[in-house]
Design an enzyme around this catalytic site. Sequence first.
Site, short mmCIF file in Angstrom:
data_model
loop_
_atom_site.label_atom_id
_atom_site.label_comp_id
_atom_site.label_asym_id
_atom_site.label_seq_id
_atom_site.Cartn_x
_atom_site.Cartn_y
_atom_site.Cartn_z
N CYS A 70 1.52 -1.05 -7.39
CA CYS A 70 0.39 -0.36 -6.75
C CYS A 70 -0.75 -1.29 -6.38
O CYS A 70 -1.68 -0.89 -5.69
CB CYS A 70 -0.10 0.77 -7.66
SG CYS A 70 1.14 2.04 -7.98
N HIS A 331 -2.43 7.79 -1.83
CA HIS A 331 -2.02 6.52 -2.42
C HIS A 331 -0.70 6.02 -1.82
O HIS A 331 0.32 5.98 -2.49
CB HIS A 331 -1.90 6.69 -3.94
CG HIS A 331 -1.58 5.44 -4.69
ND1 HIS A 331 -1.87 4.17 -4.21
CD2 HIS A 331 -0.98 5.25 -5.90
CE1 HIS A 331 -1.48 3.27 -5.10
NE2 HIS A 331 -0.92 3.90 -6.12
#
Length: 399
Positions: A70, A331
């Site tokens: 991430c 995201h």
Amino acid sequence: FEKPGRRKDFDYPQMAYEASTKALTDAGIQYAQIEQACCGYVYGDTCSGQRALYQLGFTGIPIYNVNNACSTGATALYMAKNLIVSGQADCVMALGFEKMERGSLSNKFKDRTDPMDRHKATSTKLRGANDAPYAAQLFGNAARDHMEKYGTTQEHFAKVAMKNRRHSVNNPYSQFQTEYTLEEILNSPMIYYPLTKLQCCPTSDGSACAILASEDFVKKNRLEAQAVEIIAMELGTDVPSVFSGENCMKVVGYDMTKRVARQTFKKAGMTPDDVQVVELHDCFSANELITYEALGLCPEGGAAYFIDRGDNTYGGKYVVNPSGGLTSKGHPLGATGLAQCCELSWQLRGQALKRQVPGVKACLQHNLGVGGAVVVGLYRLGFPQTVASKDKVEAPAKL
């Protein structure tokens, strides 16, 4: 950023084209001036970065494909910065994109070692496991440890999500732009205690792009009025304490965030008190809460008081995630860190419209990937005296 599948036949080349052409237009330069590129994505195939950029032109430049969980977007940014600092290039594009499946993240490969197997095993040993999405379990267990150690309540985590949902209303780039009450957040479906659905980031399609340049390039092309300086940026990975079995906060990167944040502030000659705006990695409200402490925005164990005082929103000491954060903004893994860079640059230039924080002098970025990697960066205007006053937008003290 948008819900996966919202647009028919909308794939990562289209996403990348939107972000990269907008970045070039805003910078006032041509693609031919880009000397190297760092392309970040997590679930793309080999050479996806080349496929994303070839549509802009076959210029023969080096294109680096970056995959760092991430924290991929900020890792691409970090690499682009270092290419300039090392003198290898004067103008570099950092581009992040992701096309994601609907639903919770899952392991894509069943015939090889899971890169997070030790993290999951440590969390399971400490807290057990169930059928909830594994990411929610990792961060939910960190939340449970914080609650037991410091007396934080479920409402404190929900307040973080409520704040980010409120901020997102003013962000046209946010996947979700809906405000929710504390009760609505607490009463949404429980994913893994204490995290309800509205405290978890969604899967998302999207892209983000930043153009980095040397000071000489900026001056040569008369770009001083929009130049944002990366004062310091550090990349770090886990330390042995992640597997010490002490608590689940360490499993999700508390110690590496704390260490890298200290390195970044030291390199810049700054402290958290010098910062007004923070974009941090709130994949779950639990991570935002524990990261307040890891970054030094408040003392260890002080996050609940920090939240109750409103020191994480407009009118408080800091404005954290004015974009709405990952929880609302979305995201798309490879793009998140670069979207944080965009938001902080707009805040420094006074171009954030209704979400503009008054009097911004310095900004802090935190982009985390469990498994693990973290990037922490500090930003300010490169030539503050040249920023055009017409671009400044005043904002109320509170939203």
